[in-house]
Design a protein around this motif. Structure first.
Motif, PDB file in Angstrom:
ATOM      1  N   ALA A   7     -11.334 -10.839  -6.447  1.00  0.00           N
ATOM      2  CA  ALA A   7     -11.147  -9.583  -5.719  1.00  0.00           C
ATOM      3  C   ALA A   7     -11.173  -9.811  -4.216  1.00  0.00           C
ATOM      4  N   SER A   8     -12.028 -10.725  -3.758  1.00  0.00           N
ATOM      5  CA  SER A   8     -12.114 -11.026  -2.328  1.00  0.00           C
ATOM      6  C   SER A   8     -10.796 -11.588  -1.810  1.00  0.00           C
ATOM      7  N   VAL A   9     -10.196 -12.498  -2.569  1.00  0.00           N
ATOM      8  CA  VAL A   9      -8.917 -13.083  -2.162  1.00  0.00           C
ATOM      9  C   VAL A   9      -7.840 -12.008  -2.086  1.00  0.00           C
ATOM     10  N   ALA A  10      -7.791 -11.146  -3.094  1.00  0.00           N
ATOM     11  CA  ALA A  10      -6.782 -10.078  -3.108  1.00  0.00           C
ATOM     12  C   ALA A  10      -7.003  -9.101  -1.959  1.00  0.00           C
ATOM     13  N   GLY A  11      -8.265  -8.774  -1.678  1.00  0.00           N
ATOM     14  CA  GLY A  11      -8.567  -7.833  -0.611  1.00  0.00           C
ATOM     15  C   GLY A  11      -8.204  -8.347   0.772  1.00  0.00           C
ATOM     16  N   THR A  12      -8.525  -9.613   1.046  1.00  0.00           N
ATOM     17  CA  THR A  12      -8.193 -10.172   2.362  1.00  0.00           C
ATOM     18  C   THR A  12      -6.680 -10.280   2.550  1.00  0.00           C
ATOM     19  N   LYS A  13      -5.960 -10.627   1.488  1.00  0.00           N
ATOM     20  CA  LYS A  13      -4.497 -10.679   1.582  1.00  0.00           C
ATOM     21  C   LYS A  13      -3.929  -9.293   1.868  1.00  0.00           C
ATOM     22  N   LEU A  14      -4.494  -8.270   1.224  1.00  0.00           N
ATOM     23  CA  LEU A  14      -4.010  -6.912   1.438  1.00  0.00           C
ATOM     24  C   LEU A  14      -4.268  -6.457   2.867  1.00  0.00           C
ATOM     25  N   LEU A  15      -5.471  -6.681   3.365  1.00  0.00           N
ATOM     26  CA  LEU A  15      -5.795  -6.253   4.723  1.00  0.00           C
ATOM     27  C   LEU A  15      -4.957  -6.996   5.757  1.00  0.00           C
ATOM     28  N   GLU A  16      -4.691  -8.261   5.520  1.00  0.00           N
ATOM     29  CA  GLU A  16      -3.862  -9.033   6.439  1.00  0.00           C
ATOM     30  C   GLU A  16      -2.430  -8.496   6.425  1.00  0.00           C
ATOM     31  N   ALA A  17      -1.907  -8.199   5.229  1.00  0.00           N
ATOM     32  CA  ALA A  17      -0.537  -7.685   5.117  1.00  0.00           C
ATOM     33  C   ALA A  17      -0.407  -6.302   5.750  1.00  0.00           C
ATOM     34  N   SER A  18      -1.474  -5.500   5.666  1.00  0.00           N
ATOM     35  CA  SER A  18      -1.406  -4.130   6.179  1.00  0.00           C
ATOM     36  C   SER A  18      -1.352  -4.068   7.705  1.00  0.00           C
ATOM     37  N   LYS A  19      -1.717  -5.164   8.384  1.00  0.00           N
ATOM     38  CA  LYS A  19      -1.675  -5.164   9.847  1.00  0.00           C
ATOM     39  C   LYS A  19      -0.257  -4.945  10.366  1.00  0.00           C
ATOM     40  N   SER A  20       0.731  -5.411   9.608  1.00  0.00           N
ATOM     41  CA  SER A  20       2.123  -5.271  10.053  1.00  0.00           C
ATOM     42  C   SER A  20       2.534  -3.806  10.124  1.00  0.00           C
ATOM     43  N   LEU A  21       1.932  -2.967   9.283  1.00  0.00           N
ATOM     44  CA  LEU A  21       2.263  -1.541   9.299  1.00  0.00           C
ATOM     45  C   LEU A  21       1.859  -0.897  10.620  1.00  0.00           C
ATOM     46  N   LEU A  22       0.756  -1.359  11.198  1.00  0.00           N
ATOM     47  CA  LEU A  22       0.240  -0.753  12.423  1.00  0.00           C
ATOM     48  C   LEU A  22       1.174  -0.958  13.606  1.00  0.00           C
ATOM     49  N   THR A  23       2.027  -1.980  13.537  1.00  0.00           N
ATOM     50  CA  THR A  23       2.972  -2.242  14.626  1.00  0.00           C
ATOM     51  C   THR A  23       4.404  -1.874  14.238  1.00  0.00           C
ATOM     52  N   PHE A  24       4.573  -1.310  13.055  1.00  0.00           N
ATOM     53  CA  PHE A  24       5.912  -0.933  12.598  1.00  0.00           C
ATOM     54  C   PHE A  24       6.391   0.285  13.369  1.00  0.00           C
ATOM     55  N   GLU A  25       7.576   0.209  13.953  1.00  0.00           N
ATOM     56  CA  GLU A  25       8.089   1.288  14.790  1.00  0.00           C
ATOM     57  C   GLU A  25       9.233   2.050  14.137  1.00  0.00           C
ATOM     58  N   GLY A  26       9.597   1.695  12.928  1.00  0.00           N
ATOM     59  CA  GLY A  26      10.676   2.397  12.243  1.00  0.00           C
ATOM     60  C   GLY A  26      10.206   3.691  11.613  1.00  0.00           C
ATOM     61  N   SER A  27      11.124   4.401  10.990  1.00  0.00           N
ATOM     62  CA  SER A  27      10.791   5.639  10.282  1.00  0.00           C
ATOM     63  C   SER A  27      10.707   5.345   8.791  1.00  0.00           C
ATOM     64  N   GLY A  28      10.055   6.242   8.064  1.00  0.00           N
ATOM     65  CA  GLY A  28       9.929   6.062   6.629  1.00  0.00           C
ATOM     66  C   GLY A  28       8.801   5.120   6.271  1.00  0.00           C
ATOM     67  N   PHE A  29       8.734   4.763   5.000  1.00  0.00           N
ATOM     68  CA  PHE A  29       7.663   3.921   4.500  1.00  0.00           C
ATOM     69  C   PHE A  29       7.925   2.446   4.813  1.00  0.00           C
ATOM     70  N   PHE A  30       6.833   1.744   5.110  1.00  0.00           N
ATOM     71  CA  PHE A  30       6.876   0.305   5.356  1.00  0.00           C
ATOM     72  C   PHE A  30       6.290  -0.403   4.148  1.00  0.00           C
ATOM     73  N   ASP A  31       6.965  -1.431   3.661  1.00  0.00           N
ATOM     74  CA  ASP A  31       6.487  -2.172   2.497  1.00  0.00           C
ATOM     75  C   ASP A  31       5.352  -3.109   2.907  1.00  0.00           C
ATOM     76  N   ILE A  32       4.143  -2.755   2.522  1.00  0.00           N
ATOM     77  CA  ILE A  32       2.983  -3.606   2.819  1.00  0.00           C
ATOM     78  C   ILE A  32       2.976  -4.812   1.888  1.00  0.00           C
ATOM     79  N   LEU A  33       3.086  -4.538   0.597  1.00  0.00           N
ATOM     80  CA  LEU A  33       3.226  -5.583  -0.416  1.00  0.00           C
ATOM     81  C   LEU A  33       4.423  -5.203  -1.284  1.00  0.00           C
ATOM     82  N   PRO A  34       5.546  -5.874  -1.157  1.00  0.00           N
ATOM     83  CA  PRO A  34       6.740  -5.519  -1.949  1.00  0.00           C
ATOM     84  C   PRO A  34       6.477  -5.678  -3.442  1.00  0.00           C
TER      85      PRO A  34
END
Length: 299
Positions: free
Chosen positions: A272-299
């Motif tokens: 669970a720790s490995v999955a959680g850290t990967k998710l939090l790392e991937a979610s950082k890209s959403l914070l800088t996403f400047e487009g409209s609509g949904f951003f794929d955090i984990l495809p």
């Protein structure tokens, strides 16, 4: 819908009798569902985020800061979770889902520092974390994981007005004691607003099940139904585990009568720790996403 015993047996056999295990939705056993999100979508809120967790769960979180009474610890974070009528239509007056989710989310928020939110002896920021479950297509589905991620994203986008306090003290009549002033000014300029502190203490919740010799991350309801144990694991950005709790997402059909061992529990928490850290790392890209609509955090 409650599965029959043959259907539950098929789910267990698919996971335990093959190498690699076969999940009904095609994921590997350590893979989270596809996730997407949006941030800063609620006008007038101090922060907001919307998360789609797979195809069955969607949540929205808005942050609102207001000046309120200070506590001995400082300010406060207050959670509130509502559930859309599309999720629970009948018996909403007695439905325990909103209160259960509110309690779980409050537990996550209680790990955050609040001392810096206090700016006079009696006044402090009260941070309202208001969430709504927009979609939960499968009863007893894992909503808290989506809520924890959306809350993390919303709080990271939150900015609170800057507070200025005069550098003066007031003399208490009849003594030589000086006390801080209760006067303060709120800067309404958004450019002066400040981010929240201590968000490295905020967990994302990952669920994990032990099914015989197989560990499954982010189990579906069917998978949790055939597990010896399913846990909700709080994972911090650095991979540290903040807490673990036994949860029940299904009808209680166990794959065997054996209890989960200590060694098995440790392996589950590490996965669970490995999955959680990967998710939090991937979610950082959403914070800088400047487009409209949904951003794929984990495809």
């Amino acid at each position: 819908m409650q599965l029959s015993l043959p259907e539950l047996s098929y789910t267990r056999q698919s996971l335990t009798a093959f190498e690699p295990p076969i999940r009904n939705d095609g994921r590997s056993i350590d893979q989270l569902r596809a996730l997407s999100g949006q941030v800063n979508i609620l006008p007038g809120a101090h922060g907001s985020a919307r998360v789609k967790w797979g195809s069955t769960i969607e949540v929205l979180v808005g942050i609102k800061a207001e000046v309120g009474d200070a506590t001995i610890h400082g300010g406060t974070f207050q959670a509130s979770v509502e559930v859309s009528p599309a999720v629970t239509i009948q018996n909403r007056e007695t439905d325990i889902l909103p209160s259960s989710l509110t309690s779980s989310l409050q537990d996550v928020l209680d790990t955050l520092p609040v001392d810096y939110l206090k700016f006079t002896p009696s006044r402090a920021w009260v941070i309202h974390v208001d969430a709504i479950v927009l979609l939960c297509a499968v009863p007893n589905e894992n909503i808290i994981s989506a809520l924890s991620l959306a809350t993390s994203l919303a709080l990271q986008t939150t900015r609170i007005p800057k507070i200025s306090t005069p550098n003066v003290t007031e003399m208490v009549l009849g003594s030589s004691k000086f006390e801080p002033s209760e006067e303060y000014d709120v800067d309404s300029e958004w450019d002066s607003a400040l981010p929240l502190q201590g968000l490295e203490n905020l967990s994302v919740i990952i669920t994990a099940s032990s099914i015989d010799h197989v560990l499954v991350i982010d189990p579906t309801v069917d998978e949790a139904n055939v597990a010896q144990a399913t846990y909700a694991v709080g994972v911090l950005p650095d991979g540290t585990i903040s807490y673990t709790r036994t949860i029940s997402m299904g009808g209680g059909y166990a794959s065997t009568g054996r209890a989960i061992t200590g060694e098995r529990y440790i392996s589950l928490v590490k996965a669970a720790s490995v999955a959680g850290t990967k998710l939090l790392e991937a979610s950082k890209s959403l914070l800088t996403f400047e487009g409209s609509g949904f951003f794929d955090i984990l495809p």
